[in-house]
Design an enzyme around this catalytic site. Structure first.
Site, PDB file in Angstrom:
ATOM      1  N   GLU A 101     -57.210  14.492  18.194  1.00 54.89           N
ATOM      2  CA  GLU A 101     -58.119  13.601  17.927  1.00 54.89           C
ATOM      3  C   GLU A 101     -59.106  13.981  16.723  1.00 54.89           C
ATOM      4  O   GLU A 101     -59.614  13.273  16.024  1.00 54.89           O
ATOM      5  CB  GLU A 101     -58.840  12.983  19.064  1.00 54.89           C
TER       6      GLU A 101
ATOM      7  N   CYS B  18     -56.429  18.032  26.136  1.00 56.53           N
ATOM      8  CA  CYS B  18     -57.066  19.289  26.543  1.00 56.53           C
ATOM      9  C   CYS B  18     -57.330  19.440  28.029  1.00 56.53           C
ATOM     10  O   CYS B  18     -56.372  19.710  28.786  1.00 56.53           O
ATOM     11  CB  CYS B  18     -58.517  19.544  25.851  1.00 56.53           C
TER      12      CYS B  18
ATOM     13  N   HIS C 259     -57.050  19.508  20.600  1.00 58.58           N
ATOM     14  CA  HIS C 259     -57.633  18.182  20.346  1.00 58.58           C
ATOM     15  C   HIS C 259     -57.179  17.386  18.963  1.00 58.58           C
ATOM     16  O   HIS C 259     -57.781  17.447  18.092  1.00 58.58           O
ATOM     17  CB  HIS C 259     -59.174  18.267  20.210  1.00 58.58           C
TER      18      HIS C 259
END
Ligand code: GLN
Length: 535
Positions: free
Chosen positions: A514, A381, A512
């Site tokens: 993650e 990001c 994102h």
């Protein structure tokens, strides 16, 4: 459908004893017996969601597919249970009051006096059932943030009392407590737990089980003591000592008989459990020897190590899963953005998400280091936006290029506010208004990204207001930056990378990744990044 069951997890003695992981683990062991679980986190703060809070306050903001901005525990639930939850799975004092006030304004209470009790607890019950209906769950796990004895969560404890009164056989309360140890003689002290139970009793609730977190296993003598003083049978005082890795906790709790006890108390149909895959996963982690060293260049350091790691929890877990899958153990270090010179000790460098202008130049310097020294780099990001700025300045010759988030008057606004975000910022409409949640993207052929995913259509979770300025795309591409992921309409740049012949792995994502890594299915981009770091 079987009668719905509710398991509440409360905390005693102190915060930070792993209530979230305990809740996720209880979910896991019940799920492994074939029950359909949903997990709800209730946070006592007045913020309507976690999106308006600095991560150093409450840890990372976890974003769901539907754009809900939640407490980091939703991340634990999703990772342990391997499920996608919705914004219904996250409540706060603010969200509950907002629902009640909106209903009152709409005359939904039909002229009655609306009162904190019973209307707030009744709203909580309605919200819990909405989450359970949505997930078609037969067990609702509810974690109540904070510790018993705080004014802040009293109405949520009142909710337990209400539900238990209406459904005495279907509601369980678990207290996750902590037993401090006197180092002189390694004695675990039970008194604070006893006080916590008294406090819970004073709200009209008797815990059905205590999870005794402690540095050491609890001996039977102390279990008996807690049982006697807290009105419990000894089997319901569960020893839950520290473990090396949080993923051991479901196994620990299962061995301690938690699922069996809960099944018995709630009258759940007996089913065989299947924890084979999980046990194998944990066994593998324990055997790993070889290390991969990853530096995370961040800014949320201020308040001590534990807060720091909480601010980037999903990033850390994603690095772990990818490393485990590749048979290595990650050693993760926090690199202060100003200290880019220490970066030479890492096999890979991550610049995670963030907001505002603090430490930006240090991060850009770190990215330059990774690019020039050919160290594998993953930008998440803000990390992708800063990599674009670095490339614009130092490769494309746009000196002074910047994001308008940092410098409104920059000559080269290579990162600029997304048009429909402008108005929101001008009107100070901050809460819940970013570009949030899952959006599709299309990957370019023969790119690092497409190779990593092994497909060309993806969906990833977002949380941002700025984007690569469309006016600079041609210029940046002509200088060698590859936008390998784009929104399906081609307008928004979702991934930027350098071609393989220029750099072993240099890639940034506007989204994102993650947030979608799971223990058994590491995210493809993290996997590709760690693979490169191992070379
Ligand atoms: N501050 C940037 C934006 O709003 C990046 C956000 C992030 O890293 N989550 O676009």
């Amino acid at each position: 459908m079987a009668k719905r069951k509710y398991i509440f997890v409360t905390g005693g003695v102190m915060s930070g004893v792993g209530k979230g992981v305990a809740t996720a683990s209880i979910g896991k062991i019940l799920q492994s017996r074939g029950h359909k679980i949903t997990a709800v986190k209730i946070d006592p703060y007045v913020n309507v969601d976690a999106g308006t809070m600095n991560p150093t306050e409450h840890g990372e903001v976890f974003v769901l597919d539907d754009g809900g901005e939640c407490d980091q525990d939703l991340g634990n639930y999703e990772r342990f249970l391997d499920r996608n939850f919705s914004r219904l799975n996250s409540l706060t004092t603010g969200s509950v009051y907002l629902s009640v006030i909106n209903k009152e304004r709409a005359l939904k209470y039909k002229g009655r006096c609306v009162e904190v009790v019973p209307h707030i607890p009744l709203q909580v019950i309605e919200d819990l059932n909405a989450a359970a209906d949505h997930d078609k769950a037969d067990i609702v796990l509810v974690e109540i943030g904070g510790t018993v004895g705080e004014y802040q969560n009293i109405l949520f404890l009142e909710t337990i009392r209400f539900l238990k009164l209406a459904h005495p056989d279907d509601v369980i309360t678990i207290l996750v407590s902590y037993l401090p140890m006197r180092n002189r003689d390694n004695e675990l002290k039970t008194k604070p737990t006893q006080y916590a139970v008294r406090t819970l009793n004073s709200t009209g609730i008797q815990p059905d089980m205590i999870l005794a977190r402690a540095p050491l296993p609890l001996d039977n003598k102390r279990r008996e003591k807690i049982a006697l003083n807290c009105n419990l049978s000894i089997e319901d005082v569960i020893s839950a000592p520290e473990v090396d890795d949080v993923y051991e906790i479901p196994i620990q709790l299962d061995k301690a008989g938690v699922a069996d006890r809960l099944s018995k108390k709630l009258g759940l149909t007996k089913r065989k459990r299947d924890m084979k895959e999980w046990t194998r996963f944990v066994g593998k982690i324990k055997r790993l020897k070889k290390e991969v060293r990853i530096g995370i260049v961040g800014k949320y350091f201020g308040t001590g190590d534990f807060i720091l790691s909480d601010s980037y929890l999903s990033v850390i877990e994603s690095v772990k899963y990818a490393s485990y899958a590749l048979g290595v153990k990650p050693k993760i270090d926090w690199v202060d953005a100003g200290k880019w010179k220490t970066l030479n000790q890492y096999d890979g460098i991550i610049v995670p998400g963030g907001f505002g202008s603090r430490d930006i130049e240090g991060k850009i310097r770190a990215i330059r280091y990774a690019r020039e020294k050919k160290v594998p780099f993953l930008g998440l990001c803000y990390g992708m936006q800063l990599a674009t700025i670095e490339f614009a300045r130092n490769v494309a010759g746009l000196r002074g290029a910047n994001s308008t988030e940092i410098d409104k008057k920059t000559r080269y606004p290579v990162i600029d506010v997304i048009p429909d975000q402008k108005e929101k910022l001008e009107k100070a409409k901050y809460g819940g208004t970013m570009r949030l949640g899952a959006y599709p993207a299309v990957l370019g052929r023969e790119t690092i990204a497409a190779n990593a995913y092994g497909k060309r259509k993806i969906s990833e979770r977002h949380r941002h207001r700025y984007e690569v300025n469309p006016e600079y795309i041609k210029k940046l591409e002509s200088k060698g930056l590859v936008f390998s992921g784009k929104s399906p309409d081609g307008i928004l740049m979702e991934i930027a990378e350098l071609p393989k012949k220029k750099h072993p792995f240099f890639l940034g994502t506007q989204f994102h990744p993650e947030l979608k890594s799971r223990p058994m299915s590491p995210h493809p981009l993290f996997l590709a990044f760690i693979k490169a770091a191992l070379k």
